[in-house]
Design an enzyme around this catalytic site. Structure first.
Site, PDB file in Angstrom:
ATOM      1  N   HIS A   4       4.691 -11.474 -32.321  1.00 26.20           N
ATOM      2  CA  HIS A   4       5.994  -9.753 -32.884  1.00 26.20           C
ATOM      3  C   HIS A   4       7.438 -10.402 -33.278  1.00 26.20           C
ATOM      4  CE1 HIS A   4       8.030 -10.525 -28.606  1.00 26.20           C
ATOM      5  NE2 HIS A   4       7.106 -11.607 -28.296  1.00 26.20           N
ATOM      6  N   ASP A  37      11.897 -15.222 -29.316  1.00 24.59           N
ATOM      7  CA  ASP A  37      11.114 -15.139 -28.519  1.00 24.59           C
ATOM      8  C   ASP A  37      10.425 -13.679 -28.902  1.00 24.59           C
ATOM      9  OD1 ASP A  37       8.750 -13.856 -26.742  1.00 24.59           O
ATOM     10  OD2 ASP A  37       9.677 -13.963 -25.445  1.00 24.59           O
ATOM     11  N   GLU A  84       6.344  -5.450 -28.567  1.00 22.35           N
ATOM     12  CA  GLU A  84       5.633  -6.279 -27.565  1.00 22.35           C
ATOM     13  C   GLU A  84       6.060  -6.747 -26.101  1.00 22.35           C
ATOM     14  OE1 GLU A  84       4.518 -10.807 -25.918  1.00 22.35           O
ATOM     15  OE2 GLU A  84       5.939  -9.617 -25.906  1.00 22.35           O
ATOM     16  N   GLU A  85       7.374  -6.568 -25.609  1.00 22.26           N
ATOM     17  CA  GLU A  85       7.784  -7.128 -24.747  1.00 22.26           C
ATOM     18  C   GLU A  85       8.147  -5.786 -23.515  1.00 22.26           C
ATOM     19  OE1 GLU A  85       9.508  -9.654 -23.770  1.00 22.26           O
ATOM     20  OE2 GLU A  85       9.649 -10.395 -25.685  1.00 22.26           O
ATOM     21  N   ASP A 117       3.200 -16.790 -30.256  1.00 22.41           N
ATOM     22  CA  ASP A 117       3.968 -16.524 -29.161  1.00 22.41           C
ATOM     23  C   ASP A 117       4.500 -17.894 -29.042  1.00 22.41           C
ATOM     24  OD1 ASP A 117       5.727 -15.099 -27.947  1.00 22.41           O
ATOM     25  OD2 ASP A 117       4.591 -13.379 -27.246  1.00 22.41           O
ATOM     26  N   HIS A 175      14.376 -15.538 -23.151  1.00 23.43           N
ATOM     27  CA  HIS A 175      15.134 -14.387 -22.630  1.00 23.43           C
ATOM     28  C   HIS A 175      16.215 -14.670 -22.637  1.00 23.43           C
ATOM     29  CE1 HIS A 175      11.033 -11.705 -22.208  1.00 23.43           C
ATOM     30  NE2 HIS A 175      10.987 -12.786 -23.045  1.00 23.43           N
TER      31      HIS A 175
END
Lengths: 64, 357
Positions: free
Chosen positions: B66, B178, B210-211, B233, B321
Site C-alpha cells: 500500500h 509504512d 490501507e491505513e 507490509d 507510525h
C-alpha cells in the site's frame, strides 16, 4: 500496517472487550447484538442496507 | 544487491507525500517506474495502480504494497490564519508537536509547522501530557485568515515533510516507510520477473487507503480475482528495549523478511514460501502474526470472491507510525528475492487447499 484493522474485526474486538465490563442496558445491548450477528450469519455481506434493516426488524420481533 | 537505479526510485518514492485518499503523487512515481518494464499498467477508479506481466495466463498472482501513508487533513482555518487538523489513519498524538509538514494544495506543496505552547508556560499538571490533535494546529507563516485562505482550502491533505535518509551500512529511515517500502518491493519484483520467463500472470498493485481499513486492496483484489495473493507490509521489529518479546516474538532488523502464520496465511503457500527460502538460502524470521487475523491487506485479499490463497511477507520496522520509521535494506532484498523465486515455482492450475495440497 493499519492500526484499526477493518471495520468488521474492529466491531468484534469492541464487543469482546465489553464482555468483561459493566455498562448501562447491558442485557438489552447483548440482545440487539445477538440479533445483529444472527442476521449477518444468515445473509452474509453484500446486500443493501435496507435489506439488513428489514431482516433485523424481523429478528428483533422474533427475539422479543 | 539493489541496483543504483532501484535505490534512486526508492528515494523518489519515499520523498512523495500521499496520505490515505490522496495518493496522487506517490501513484504517479510508482506508475512511471513500473511502466518501464510491464506491458500493461493501469490505475483504477479508487487510485490503485496495477502493473501486469503475462496477462494471457488465467492463473493470477497478486502482489499488494500500500502506497498511502498516515497524515492529516485541514478542517478549519482560524482568524489568526492557523490551520486546525484531524488525523488520517492511526497517528500517535505524542509524536505530532514539533513536526514539519507539507500541505498538498491545489497549487502545490506548502511548508508548515505544528507547534506547541512552550514548556515554560505549560502548567505543572499538563507537563508530559500528550496534546490532543484537535488542540494542535499548523502554522504556515501567514498573518491572518484571509491570507491563509488564498493558499489553503478546507480538506487539503497534509503529510509529514519528506526526510528519507540512509543510515549506517544498511538502514533507511523515512516517514511513510509504512508502506511505501512494500510498494517498492512490489515494483522490484515486477522488474525482476520482467527479465525472466514466467508461467503465471503477475499483477503488482500499489494499493490505496490501507491505513483507513484496507480499502484499496478490497477493490483491486475484486477486480483482479487472483488465485494467489501476497501482501508486503511492515511488521513490528522487537529489537528495541521497550517492546515485549513475550507477546510479539523476536524480530530484528536485518535478519530477513518476516513470514507469519495467522488465519490470513494459507498453509500451503506458507509451506511453499519456507521451502523456497531454504532452497535459495534466504534468511527469514518466523512470527505467529501479532493478532489472529487482520491488520494488513492480506486479510481482505484472502476474503475476495470464493477465497484466495494469501500470505503476508513482512519487512521488519522500528518506530511504526512515527515520522522516523526505520527498515533495513537486507530485509527488503530478502523479501524481493523470496517472493520472486516463489512465483517462479508456481504452476498454472496449482491449488492450495489446506490439508489436501
Amino acid at each position: 500496517m493499519t492500526e484499526g484493522g477493518h471495520r468488521l474485526s474492529q466491531t468484534k474486538t469492541f464487543i469482546f472487550m465489553d464482555d468483561k465490563e459493566d455498562f448501562l442496558y447491558k442485557e438489552t445491548t447483548e440482545k440487539i447484538i445477538k440479533c445483529f450477528y444472527k442476521v449477518f450469519d444468515v445473509l452474509g455481506s453484500g446486500f443493501l442496507e435496507s435489506v439488513y434493516e428489514k431482516a433485523l426488524l424481523i429478528e428483533m420481533k422474533v427475539c422479543g | 544487491m539493489l541496483s543504483e537505479k532501484s535505490l534512486i526510485f526508492l528515494e523518489q518514492l519515499m520523498k512523495c507525500s500521499g496520505p490515505s485518499g490522496f495518493e496522487i503523487e506517490t501513484a504517479a512515481v510508482f506508475r512511471k517506474y513500473i511502466s518501464q518494464f510491464t506491458a500493461k499498467v493501469h490505475t483504477d477508479v479508487t487510485g490503485n495502480t496495477i502493473g501486469i506481466l503475462n496477462e494471457k495466463s488465467d492463473f493470477k498472482v497478486m502482489l499488494a504494497g500500500h502506497y498511502d501513508e498516515i497524515g492529516f487533513q485541514v478542517v478549519m482555518i482560524s482568524d489568526e490564519g492557523l490551520l486546525y487538523i484531524r488525523n488520517v489513519g492511526g497517528i500517535d498524538k505524542v509524536t505530532v508537536p514539533g513536526t514539519e509538514v507539507e500541505i498538498l494544495t491545489e497549487k502545490g506543496k506548502i511548508h508548515g509547522v505544528i507547534g506547541k505552547k512552550p514548556i515554560h508556560l505549560t502548567e505543572e499538571k499538563d507537563r508530559g501530557q500528550a496534546v490532543e490533535i484537535k488542540n494542535l494546529w499548523i502554522d504556515i507563516g501567514v498573518e491572518n485568515k484571509k491570507e491563509a485562505e488564498k493558499i489553503v482550502r478546507i480538506g487539503d491533505p497534509v503529510a509529514v515533510k519528506p526526510n528519507y535518509t540512509r543510515m549506517g551500512k544498511n538502514r533507511i529511515v523515512s516517514k511513510g516507510m509504512d508502506d511505501k517500502i512494500g510498494a517498492f518491493v512490489v515494483a522490484e519484483i515486477l522488474r525482476e520477473l520482467s527479465t525472466r520467463k514466467i508461467n503465471v500472470g503477475v499483477y503488482g498493485v500499489g494499493t490505496v487507503q490501507e491505513e483507513l481499513g484496507l480499502r484499496g486492496a478490497t477493490t483491486s483484489a475484486f477486480g483482479i480475482a487472483p488465485n494467489v495473493g501476497f501482501a508486503i507490509d511492515v511488521g513490528f521489529a522487537t529489537d528495541t528495549p521497550d517492546i515485549e518479546k513475550k507477546t510479539l516474538g523476536c524480530i530484528s532488523l536485518g535478519k530477513g523478511p518476516i513470514l507469519s502464520r495467522s488465519a490470513d496465511d494459507n498453509p500451503v503457500i506458507a509451506k511453499i514460501l519456507r521451502s523456497t527460502a531454504k532452497k535459495k538460502n534466504i534468511k527469514i524470521q518466523e512470527k505467529a502474526g501479532y493478532r489472529a487475523s487482520g491488520g494488513t491487506d492480506t486479510a481482505v485479499i484472502q476474503l475476495t470472491r470464493g477465497g484466495v490463497a494469501t500470505s503476508l511477507v513482512g519487512i521488519p520496522n522500528r518506530y511504526m507510525h512515527t515520522p522516523v520509521e526505520m527498515c533495513d535494506l537486507r530485509d527488503v532484498e530478502g523479501a524481493i528475492k523470496l517472493i520472486t523465486e516463489t512465483i517462479m515455482s508456481l504452476k498454472p492450475g496449482q491449488t492450495f487447499i489446506p490439508g489436501i495440497d
